[in-house]
Scaffold this motif. Structure first.
Motif, PDB file in Angstrom:
ATOM      1  N   MET A  30       0.828  -1.207   0.000  1.00 51.02           N
ATOM      2  CA  MET A  30       0.000   0.000   0.000  1.00 51.02           C
ATOM      3  C   MET A  30       0.866   1.262   0.000  1.00 51.02           C
ATOM      4  O   MET A  30       0.628   2.184  -0.782  1.00 51.02           O
ATOM      5  CB  MET A  30      -0.920  -0.006   1.221  1.00 51.02           C
ATOM      6  CG  MET A  30      -1.789   1.213   1.356  1.00 51.02           C
ATOM      7  SD  MET A  30      -2.733   1.223   2.875  1.00 51.02           S
ATOM      8  CE  MET A  30      -1.441   1.424   4.097  1.00 51.02           C
ATOM      9  N   THR A  31       1.871   1.309   0.854  1.00 47.76           N
ATOM     10  CA  THR A  31       2.723   2.498   0.906  1.00 47.76           C
ATOM     11  C   THR A  31       3.572   2.632  -0.347  1.00 47.76           C
ATOM     12  O   THR A  31       3.905   3.744  -0.754  1.00 47.76           O
ATOM     13  CB  THR A  31       3.627   2.495   2.152  1.00 47.76           C
ATOM     14  OG1 THR A  31       4.468   1.348   2.119  1.00 47.76           O
ATOM     15  CG2 THR A  31       2.807   2.522   3.414  1.00 47.76           C
ATOM     16  N   SER A  32       3.900   1.514  -0.982  1.00 48.36           N
ATOM     17  CA  SER A  32       4.658   1.566  -2.221  1.00 48.36           C
ATOM     18  C   SER A  32       3.835   2.184  -3.344  1.00 48.36           C
ATOM     19  O   SER A  32       4.381   2.843  -4.226  1.00 48.36           O
ATOM     20  CB  SER A  32       5.113   0.160  -2.610  1.00 48.36           C
ATOM     21  OG  SER A  32       5.824   0.172  -3.817  1.00 48.36           O
ATOM     22  N   ALA A  33       2.520   1.959  -3.302  1.00 45.42           N
ATOM     23  CA  ALA A  33       1.653   2.554  -4.325  1.00 45.42           C
ATOM     24  C   ALA A  33       1.474   4.056  -4.118  1.00 45.42           C
ATOM     25  O   ALA A  33       1.109   4.764  -5.047  1.00 45.42           O
ATOM     26  CB  ALA A  33       0.290   1.861  -4.309  1.00 45.42           C
ATOM     27  N   VAL A  67      -7.385   1.080  -4.672  1.00 49.04           N
ATOM     28  CA  VAL A  67      -7.967   2.423  -4.780  1.00 49.04           C
ATOM     29  C   VAL A  67      -6.903   3.423  -5.224  1.00 49.04           C
ATOM     30  O   VAL A  67      -7.149   4.271  -6.096  1.00 49.04           O
ATOM     31  CB  VAL A  67      -8.610   2.838  -3.435  1.00 49.04           C
ATOM     32  CG1 VAL A  67      -8.981   4.311  -3.433  1.00 49.04           C
ATOM     33  CG2 VAL A  67      -9.817   1.972  -3.128  1.00 49.04           C
ATOM     34  N   ILE A  68      -5.721   3.321  -4.656  1.00 46.75           N
ATOM     35  CA  ILE A  68      -4.628   4.236  -5.015  1.00 46.75           C
ATOM     36  C   ILE A  68      -4.241   4.054  -6.479  1.00 46.75           C
ATOM     37  O   ILE A  68      -4.087   5.032  -7.216  1.00 46.75           O
ATOM     38  CB  ILE A  68      -3.412   4.025  -4.081  1.00 46.75           C
ATOM     39  CG1 ILE A  68      -3.758   4.435  -2.656  1.00 46.75           C
ATOM     40  CG2 ILE A  68      -2.204   4.786  -4.588  1.00 46.75           C
ATOM     41  CD1 ILE A  68      -2.756   3.960  -1.622  1.00 46.75           C
ATOM     42  N   ILE A  69      -4.100   2.818  -6.906  1.00 45.18           N
ATOM     43  CA  ILE A  69      -3.660   2.566  -8.280  1.00 45.18           C
ATOM     44  C   ILE A  69      -4.736   2.951  -9.287  1.00 45.18           C
ATOM     45  O   ILE A  69      -4.454   3.503 -10.349  1.00 45.18           O
ATOM     46  CB  ILE A  69      -3.204   1.105  -8.435  1.00 45.18           C
ATOM     47  CG1 ILE A  69      -1.899   0.925  -7.660  1.00 45.18           C
ATOM     48  CG2 ILE A  69      -3.028   0.733  -9.896  1.00 45.18           C
ATOM     49  CD1 ILE A  69      -1.373  -0.455  -7.624  1.00 45.18           C
ATOM     50  N   ARG A  70      -6.004   2.694  -8.958  1.00 46.38           N
ATOM     51  CA  ARG A  70      -7.077   3.128  -9.854  1.00 46.38           C
ATOM     52  C   ARG A  70      -7.128   4.649  -9.939  1.00 46.38           C
ATOM     53  O   ARG A  70      -7.431   5.214 -10.985  1.00 46.38           O
ATOM     54  CB  ARG A  70      -8.413   2.543  -9.415  1.00 46.38           C
ATOM     55  CG  ARG A  70      -8.605   1.117  -9.861  1.00 46.38           C
ATOM     56  CD  ARG A  70     -10.010   0.627  -9.628  1.00 46.38           C
ATOM     57  NE  ARG A  70     -10.365   0.483  -8.237  1.00 46.38           N
ATOM     58  CZ  ARG A  70     -10.091  -0.573  -7.478  1.00 46.38           C
ATOM     59  NH1 ARG A  70      -9.395  -1.578  -8.003  1.00 46.38           N
ATOM     60  NH2 ARG A  70     -10.447  -0.622  -6.230  1.00 46.38           N
ATOM     61  N   GLY A  71      -6.807   5.321  -8.833  1.00 43.78           N
ATOM     62  CA  GLY A  71      -6.727   6.786  -8.852  1.00 43.78           C
ATOM     63  C   GLY A  71      -5.596   7.272  -9.724  1.00 43.78           C
ATOM     64  O   GLY A  71      -5.733   8.266 -10.440  1.00 43.78           O
ATOM     65  N   LEU A  72      -4.468   6.575  -9.685  1.00 46.21           N
ATOM     66  CA  LEU A  72      -3.347   6.941 -10.567  1.00 46.21           C
ATOM     67  C   LEU A  72      -3.691   6.688 -12.029  1.00 46.21           C
ATOM     68  O   LEU A  72      -3.317   7.461 -12.906  1.00 46.21           O
ATOM     69  CB  LEU A  72      -2.099   6.123 -10.185  1.00 46.21           C
ATOM     70  CG  LEU A  72      -1.466   6.429  -8.838  1.00 46.21           C
ATOM     71  CD1 LEU A  72      -0.370   5.417  -8.534  1.00 46.21           C
ATOM     72  CD2 LEU A  72      -0.920   7.837  -8.823  1.00 46.21           C
ATOM     73  N   ARG A  73      -4.416   5.606 -12.247  1.00 49.44           N
ATOM     74  CA  ARG A  73      -4.801   5.263 -13.610  1.00 49.44           C
ATOM     75  C   ARG A  73      -5.775   6.293 -14.188  1.00 49.44           C
ATOM     76  O   ARG A  73      -5.672   6.672 -15.343  1.00 49.44           O
ATOM     77  CB  ARG A  73      -5.435   3.880 -13.600  1.00 49.44           C
ATOM     78  CG  ARG A  73      -5.819   3.335 -14.930  1.00 49.44           C
ATOM     79  CD  ARG A  73      -6.521   2.018 -14.755  1.00 49.44           C
ATOM     80  NE  ARG A  73      -6.022   1.065 -15.713  1.00 49.44           N
ATOM     81  CZ  ARG A  73      -6.379  -0.178 -15.769  1.00 49.44           C
ATOM     82  NH1 ARG A  73      -7.245  -0.650 -14.894  1.00 49.44           N
ATOM     83  NH2 ARG A  73      -5.898  -0.990 -16.691  1.00 49.44           N
TER      84      ARG A  73
END
Length: 192
Positions: A100-103, A184-190
């Protein structure tokens, strides 16, 4: 005795997990990964399981100690087995937090530091000095709720040879929540 201690996990597991997503972002390969014909959750789960298998292999390499102790004495192998299960679950929950923190960041060092801080909170929130300090200004219910987030209270039972469903549910919840947050973080980045 036969399994790794949570304090060793505090530095080992974030070191494994800090590159899972931050390196993808830093090198610019995140876009390539996210355009492949796989769902985001599949990529997250694949990275997490690959890292968890790596940690399980490292834990399994301590098994010759168990053979030696069984040859020299008569230990309780049930306690040893439950200790291995507890260690594997603890490693999985720590790894999910590190994922999670890596994302969250492009920098591996910042990811490592964030992981260690979150995991340190998860360790220390159940210690007696911390709960005593919290009890000075909070109600006993709040103190008990904060203490229940400690991984130590859930890990110690497995070190005594007891596998409790509540502890399994706790570690599964930490893993699930951290991986969901990673998604959630990765979808936000996407999307951004």
């Amino acid at each position: 005795f036969f399994t790794w201690h949570p304090w060793l996990y505090l530095f080992l597991v974030p070191a494994v997990g800090m590159r899972l997503w931050s390196e993808e972002r830093r090198l610019g390969t995140m876009e390539l990964l996210l355009t492949l014909p796989i769902a985001t959750w599949q990529a997250i789960l694949a990275k997490f399981l690959a890292s968890w298998i790596f940690l399980a292999l490292a834990l399994a390499l301590t098994f010759p100690i168990v053979i030696t102790v069984n040859w020299l004495g008569d230990p309780d192998n049930g306690v040893i087995a439950s200790g291995y299960v507890g260690s594997l679950l603890l490693a999985g929950s720590y790894l999910a937090v590190a994922c999670m923190t890596s994302a969250l960041t492009r920098n591996q060092v910042i990811s490592f530091i964030l992981s260690v801080l979150i995991l340190l909170f998860l360790i220390l929130c159940g210690y007696t000095p911390v709960t005593d300090l919290l009890a000075r200004w909070a109600s006993p219910t709040v103190v008990q709720i904060v203490a229940s987030f400690s991984v130590m209270t859930h890990f110690d039972a497995s070190q005594r040879g007891i596998i409790v469903f509540r502890d399994l549910l706790f570690f599964a919840s930490v893993i699930g929540f951290a991986l969901f947050t990673t998604g959630v973080i990765i979808r936000g980045l996407r999307a951004g």
